[in-house]
Design an enzyme around this catalytic site. Sequence first.
Site, PDB file in Angstrom:
ATOM      1  N   CYS A 167     -20.151   7.896 -13.319  1.00 41.84           N
ATOM      2  CA  CYS A 167     -20.880   7.820 -14.576  1.00 41.84           C
ATOM      3  C   CYS A 167     -21.253   6.359 -14.826  1.00 41.84           C
ATOM      4  O   CYS A 167     -20.393   5.520 -14.953  1.00 41.84           O
ATOM      5  CB  CYS A 167     -19.990   8.316 -15.698  1.00 41.84           C
ATOM      6  N   ALA A 178      -1.697  -2.107  -6.038  1.00 39.20           N
ATOM      7  CA  ALA A 178      -0.382  -1.822  -6.626  1.00 39.20           C
ATOM      8  C   ALA A 178      -0.383  -0.613  -7.551  1.00 39.20           C
ATOM      9  O   ALA A 178       0.543   0.188  -7.545  1.00 39.20           O
ATOM     10  CB  ALA A 178       0.117  -3.051  -7.395  1.00 39.20           C
ATOM     11  N   THR A 207     -10.038  -3.714  -4.995  1.00 36.28           N
ATOM     12  CA  THR A 207     -11.449  -4.112  -4.974  1.00 36.28           C
ATOM     13  C   THR A 207     -11.623  -5.469  -4.300  1.00 36.28           C
ATOM     14  O   THR A 207     -12.464  -5.630  -3.409  1.00 36.28           O
ATOM     15  CB  THR A 207     -11.998  -4.160  -6.422  1.00 36.28           C
ATOM     16  N   ASN A 259     -10.706   8.884  -1.995  1.00 40.29           N
ATOM     17  CA  ASN A 259     -10.192   8.942  -3.362  1.00 40.29           C
ATOM     18  C   ASN A 259     -10.701  10.146  -4.143  1.00 40.29           C
ATOM     19  O   ASN A 259     -10.110  10.523  -5.148  1.00 40.29           O
ATOM     20  CB  ASN A 259     -10.540   7.648  -4.106  1.00 40.29           C
ATOM     21  N   GLN A 312      -5.514   4.627  -1.383  1.00 36.98           N
ATOM     22  CA  GLN A 312      -5.085   5.954  -1.854  1.00 36.98           C
ATOM     23  C   GLN A 312      -3.971   6.556  -1.001  1.00 36.98           C
ATOM     24  O   GLN A 312      -3.328   7.512  -1.406  1.00 36.98           O
ATOM     25  CB  GLN A 312      -6.277   6.926  -1.853  1.00 36.98           C
ATOM     26  N   THR A 363      -3.684 -19.748  -8.318  1.00 32.54           N
ATOM     27  CA  THR A 363      -2.245 -19.551  -8.538  1.00 32.54           C
ATOM     28  C   THR A 363      -1.925 -18.062  -8.487  1.00 32.54           C
ATOM     29  O   THR A 363      -2.626 -17.248  -9.086  1.00 32.54           O
ATOM     30  CB  THR A 363      -1.853 -20.151  -9.905  1.00 32.54           C
TER      31      THR A 363
HETATM   32  N1  PLP Z   1     -10.318   1.847  -2.811  1.00 30.79           N
HETATM   33  C1  PLP Z   1     -10.081   3.093  -3.206  1.00 30.79           C
HETATM   34  C2  PLP Z   1     -10.097   4.197  -2.198  1.00 30.79           C
HETATM   35  C3  PLP Z   1      -9.831   3.387  -4.550  1.00 30.79           C
HETATM   36  O1  PLP Z   1      -9.600   4.640  -4.932  1.00 30.79           O
HETATM   37  C4  PLP Z   1      -9.816   2.303  -5.473  1.00 30.79           C
HETATM   38  C5  PLP Z   1      -9.575   2.551  -6.906  1.00 30.79           C
HETATM   39  O2  PLP Z   1      -9.601   3.633  -7.409  1.00 30.79           O
HETATM   40  C6  PLP Z   1     -10.060   1.010  -5.002  1.00 30.79           C
HETATM   41  C7  PLP Z   1     -10.307   0.815  -3.671  1.00 30.79           C
HETATM   42  C8  PLP Z   1     -10.061  -0.165  -5.946  1.00 30.79           C
HETATM   43  O3  PLP Z   1      -8.754  -0.576  -6.231  1.00 30.79           O
HETATM   44  P1  PLP Z   1      -8.422  -1.442  -7.542  1.00 30.79           P
HETATM   45  O4  PLP Z   1      -8.518  -0.495  -8.702  1.00 30.79           O
HETATM   46  O5  PLP Z   1      -7.036  -1.955  -7.321  1.00 30.79           O
HETATM   47  O6  PLP Z   1      -9.424  -2.538  -7.615  1.00 30.79           O
END
Ligand code: PLP
Length: 354
Positions: A296, A171, A50, A122, A150, A208
């Site tokens: 949701c 990760a 994210t 995803n 993904q 950090t």
């Molecule tokens: N991008 C995609 C395609 C995802 O499927 C996800 C999480 O499911 C994210 C970004 C977000 O990643 P994170 O959960 O590490 O914030």
Amino acid sequence: MCEAMRICGNPSSVHAEGRRARATVERARETVAAAVGAPAAAVTFTSGGTEANNLAIVGPGVERLLVSSIEHASVLEPARRSGKELTLLEVDARGVVDTEALDAELSSGRGSALVSVMLANNETGAIQPARKIAEIAHRHGALAHADAVQAVGKIKVDFADLGVDLMSLSAHKVGGPTGVGALVARNDLNLDPLAVGGGQEFRRRAGTENVVGIAGFAGAIEAATREREPFATRMAALRDRLERAVDAMRPGTHFFAKGAERLPNTTCVAFPGFGADLLLMTLDLEGVAVSSGSACSSGKVSPSHVLTAMGVDAETSRAALRVSFGWDSKDDDVDIFLGALRKALSRLDRRAAA
Ligand code: PLP
């Protein structure tokens, strides 16, 4: 991660404990970079996919954003809030981005631009033509970002080969710890940091570093990419077996993005007439964890923006279930899923008939 937990130093400290922490972070940076075909200096560790996506969208400070309509919310939301000119790129019925439309959009617009299209979706697993998108973007002087969250560990992901300028990683999607990820970005790119107040991560991300999480990320991505081919072959065989069996159990079942190249570990399926949320809960009672394709929020189930962009009607979209396999999934798990599904569908059939 256990070893990293024993280090009490801050990677920015000059004493020996600090240098040990720094060495752990830099070793991890090299491992993550090597796993995705990038130079180590291109890797900025973040708190996850994210944050990497937010930084990719906001950091370059371009005037125009061209973002696919099937992106994760962590791309769509910062793009909407940025106040920049925003174009949503359409996808076809298989959930694949229309590259000709992108070319036309870039030809007609002006100003510095960034194109953001994920490597694999995803919800449906549909793989996007990222290399072609980067070529088109560069031909028009625009930057290209690919959310590879993904895709890593399931298909080949090579930053240099894809030719993108920015790429997001997480990760926990490769079996690592939650709350850590990375933005891979060309080192000559100027990125405005989201978090300021420290010079860490090449001044791209103050704060950090999460030394333990970063060490775990490196271990996981190294293993996931090393084992990728046998994993992908096994997953695709399990997925295909599951789809054939589901189709035989309920002819007319809809599998989304089936005509597209897909990730090997995901299937998105709708049983028309059965709300996904009820089916999800019924399967959960049988010990099977799946997701619904719909988002949701505050108790209100809205149809998935991904399926809507593919032209799927709201009712079918509300019936969409996402079934994913993990590294240790086996034939037995498919049998368990099929048994639970048969039970769940007949229970819901009886309810509907009553
Ligand atoms: N991008 C995609 C395609 C995802 O499927 C996800 C999480 O499911 C994210 C970004 C977000 O990643 P994170 O959960 O590490 O914030």
